[in-house]
Design a protein around this motif. Structure first.
Motif, PDB file in Angstrom:
ATOM      1  N   LEU A  12       0.148  72.776  49.081  1.00 18.93           N
ATOM      2  CA  LEU A  12       0.197  72.561  47.553  1.00 18.93           C
ATOM      3  C   LEU A  12      -1.184  71.812  46.993  1.00 18.93           C
ATOM      4  N   LEU A  13      -1.460  72.496  45.941  1.00 16.77           N
ATOM      5  CA  LEU A  13      -2.769  72.287  44.878  1.00 16.77           C
ATOM      6  C   LEU A  13      -2.437  71.147  43.926  1.00 16.77           C
ATOM      7  N   LEU A  14      -2.645  69.989  44.250  1.00 15.90           N
ATOM      8  CA  LEU A  14      -2.489  69.221  43.290  1.00 15.90           C
ATOM      9  C   LEU A  14      -3.572  68.361  42.595  1.00 15.90           C
ATOM     10  N   ASP A  15      -3.505  67.530  41.467  1.00 11.93           N
ATOM     11  CA  ASP A  15      -4.389  66.562  41.010  1.00 11.93           C
ATOM     12  C   ASP A  15      -4.724  65.555  41.925  1.00 11.93           C
ATOM     13  N   LYS A  16      -5.919  64.995  42.251  1.00 14.93           N
ATOM     14  CA  LYS A  16      -6.567  64.017  43.176  1.00 14.93           C
ATOM     15  C   LYS A  16      -5.411  62.659  43.048  1.00 14.93           C
ATOM     16  N   GLU A  17      -5.279  62.457  41.690  1.00 14.70           N
ATOM     17  CA  GLU A  17      -4.429  61.412  41.573  1.00 14.70           C
ATOM     18  C   GLU A  17      -2.945  61.206  42.151  1.00 14.70           C
ATOM     19  N   VAL A  18      -2.360  62.418  42.466  1.00 11.39           N
ATOM     20  CA  VAL A  18      -0.997  62.402  43.014  1.00 11.39           C
ATOM     21  C   VAL A  18      -1.240  61.807  44.609  1.00 11.39           C
ATOM     22  N   GLU A  19      -0.131  61.293  44.999  1.00 13.29           N
ATOM     23  CA  GLU A  19      -0.077  60.506  46.320  1.00 13.29           C
ATOM     24  C   GLU A  19       0.987  61.270  47.100  1.00 13.29           C
ATOM     25  N   PHE A  20       0.902  61.300  48.169  1.00 14.31           N
ATOM     26  CA  PHE A  20       1.990  61.745  49.056  1.00 14.31           C
ATOM     27  C   PHE A  20       3.122  60.969  48.787  1.00 14.31           C
ATOM     28  N   LYS A  21       3.402  60.106  48.508  1.00 11.24           N
ATOM     29  CA  LYS A  21       4.705  59.341  48.578  1.00 11.24           C
ATOM     30  C   LYS A  21       5.427  59.781  47.324  1.00 11.24           C
ATOM     31  N   THR A  22       4.810  60.455  46.349  1.00 11.51           N
ATOM     32  CA  THR A  22       5.257  60.677  45.161  1.00 11.51           C
ATOM     33  C   THR A  22       5.789  62.156  45.348  1.00 11.51           C
ATOM     34  N   ILE A  23       5.220  63.081  46.233  1.00 17.20           N
ATOM     35  CA  ILE A  23       5.961  64.157  46.600  1.00 17.20           C
ATOM     36  C   ILE A  23       6.941  63.849  47.587  1.00 17.20           C
ATOM     37  N   GLU A  24       7.033  63.214  48.475  1.00 19.81           N
ATOM     38  CA  GLU A  24       8.154  62.892  49.315  1.00 19.81           C
ATOM     39  C   GLU A  24       9.316  62.402  48.545  1.00 19.81           C
ATOM     40  N   MET A  25       9.114  61.423  47.676  1.00 18.01           N
ATOM     41  CA  MET A  25      10.394  60.942  46.727  1.00 18.01           C
ATOM     42  C   MET A  25      10.738  62.000  45.968  1.00 18.01           C
ATOM     43  N   LEU A  26      10.090  62.863  45.268  1.00 18.42           N
ATOM     44  CA  LEU A  26      10.595  63.933  44.374  1.00 18.42           C
ATOM     45  C   LEU A  26      11.362  65.144  45.365  1.00 18.42           C
ATOM     46  N   ALA A  27      10.904  65.219  46.249  1.00 20.92           N
ATOM     47  CA  ALA A  27      11.438  66.285  47.160  1.00 20.92           C
ATOM     48  C   ALA A  27      12.923  65.633  47.694  1.00 20.92           C
ATOM     49  N   MET A  28      12.832  64.348  48.191  1.00 15.36           N
ATOM     50  CA  MET A  28      13.946  63.939  48.519  1.00 15.36           C
ATOM     51  C   MET A  28      15.230  63.619  47.431  1.00 15.36           C
ATOM     52  N   GLN A  29      14.787  63.593  46.329  1.00 16.59           N
ATOM     53  CA  GLN A  29      15.651  63.556  44.962  1.00 16.59           C
ATOM     54  C   GLN A  29      16.037  64.924  44.606  1.00 16.59           C
ATOM     55  N   THR A  30      15.145  65.891  44.961  1.00 18.56           N
ATOM     56  CA  THR A  30      15.521  67.196  44.632  1.00 18.56           C
ATOM     57  C   THR A  30      16.715  67.651  45.532  1.00 18.56           C
ATOM     58  N   GLU A  31      16.379  67.526  46.753  1.00 11.14           N
ATOM     59  CA  GLU A  31      17.377  67.847  47.846  1.00 11.14           C
ATOM     60  C   GLU A  31      17.968  66.663  48.771  1.00 11.14           C
ATOM     61  N   LYS A  32      19.007  66.340  48.005  1.00 13.11           N
ATOM     62  CA  LYS A  32      19.698  64.837  48.743  1.00 13.11           C
ATOM     63  C   LYS A  32      20.363  65.252  49.945  1.00 13.11           C
ATOM     64  N   LYS A  33      21.078  66.100  50.250  1.00 15.72           N
ATOM     65  CA  LYS A  33      21.777  66.595  51.102  1.00 15.72           C
ATOM     66  C   LYS A  33      21.336  67.128  52.722  1.00 15.72           C
ATOM     67  N   LEU A  34      20.378  67.931  52.420  1.00 16.06           N
ATOM     68  CA  LEU A  34      19.845  68.699  53.698  1.00 16.06           C
ATOM     69  C   LEU A  34      18.636  68.602  54.178  1.00 16.06           C
ATOM     70  N   LEU A  35      17.633  68.020  53.073  1.00 16.10           N
ATOM     71  CA  LEU A  35      16.341  67.498  53.426  1.00 16.10           C
ATOM     72  C   LEU A  35      16.421  66.095  54.330  1.00 16.10           C
ATOM     73  N   LYS A  36      15.921  66.289  55.416  1.00 20.15           N
ATOM     74  CA  LYS A  36      15.616  65.166  56.527  1.00 20.15           C
ATOM     75  C   LYS A  36      14.500  64.374  56.493  1.00 20.15           C
ATOM     76  N   ARG A  37      13.391  65.154  56.452  1.00 24.03           N
ATOM     77  CA  ARG A  37      12.160  64.647  56.213  1.00 24.03           C
ATOM     78  C   ARG A  37      11.207  65.267  55.668  1.00 24.03           C
ATOM     79  N   VAL A  38       9.897  64.628  54.995  1.00 22.42           N
ATOM     80  CA  VAL A  38       8.829  65.120  54.480  1.00 22.42           C
ATOM     81  C   VAL A  38       7.801  64.795  55.104  1.00 22.42           C
ATOM     82  N   GLU A  39       6.970  65.624  55.830  1.00 17.93           N
ATOM     83  CA  GLU A  39       5.683  64.988  56.269  1.00 17.93           C
ATOM     84  C   GLU A  39       4.408  65.686  55.866  1.00 17.93           C
TER      85      GLU A  39
END
Length: 94
Positions: A12-39
Motif C-alpha cells: 500500500l502506498l500511503l501518506d507518511k502521516e498514516v500509521e500502521f495501527k490506523t490500517i489495522e483498526m480500519l481493516a478489523m472494522q471492515t471485516e469483523k468476522k473472518l479477519l484474524k490478524r493484520v501484520e
C-alpha cells in the motif's frame, strides 16, 4: 481450528502521516468476522516513491472457524478491505 487460515499480502502506498495501527483498526472494522490478524512486514520510504508517501507491506490472515474459505469469499473480503483503505485513507495498491 480444523479449518486452515489464509494469508494475503498487499503493498500500500500511503501518506507518511498514516500509521500502521490506523490500517489495522480500519481493516478489523471492515471485516469483523473472518479477519484474524493484520501484520506489518515492511515499510519503505525513499527513492522511487512520490514526495510525502511511504509504502507499507501488510499481511492479512483470514480464517473461518466453521468452514474452509473459498477463493470467491477471500477475493470478496480482500476487495472490501482494498476499497475501505482507498476510501478512508487514500491508499493506492503498489
Amino acid at each position: 481450528s480444523k479449518y486452515p487460515a489464509v494469508s494475503r499480502d498487499l503493498a500500500l502506498l500511503l501518506d507518511k502521516e498514516v500509521e500502521f495501527k490506523t490500517i489495522e483498526m480500519l481493516a478489523m472494522q471492515t471485516e469483523k468476522k473472518l479477519l484474524k490478524r493484520v501484520e506489518l512486514f515492511d515499510v519503505y520510504e525513499g527513492k522511487n516513491l512520490p514526495e510525502g508517501k511511504k509504502s507499507y507491506a501488510v499481511n492479512f490472515i483470514l480464517q473461518d472457524e466453521n468452514a474452509t474459505l473459498k477463493d470467491k469469499q477471500i477475493e470478496a473480503i480482500m476487495q472490501r478491505l482494498i476499497n475501505s483503505l482507498k476510501e478512508k485513507l487514500g491508499a493506492e495498491l503498489r
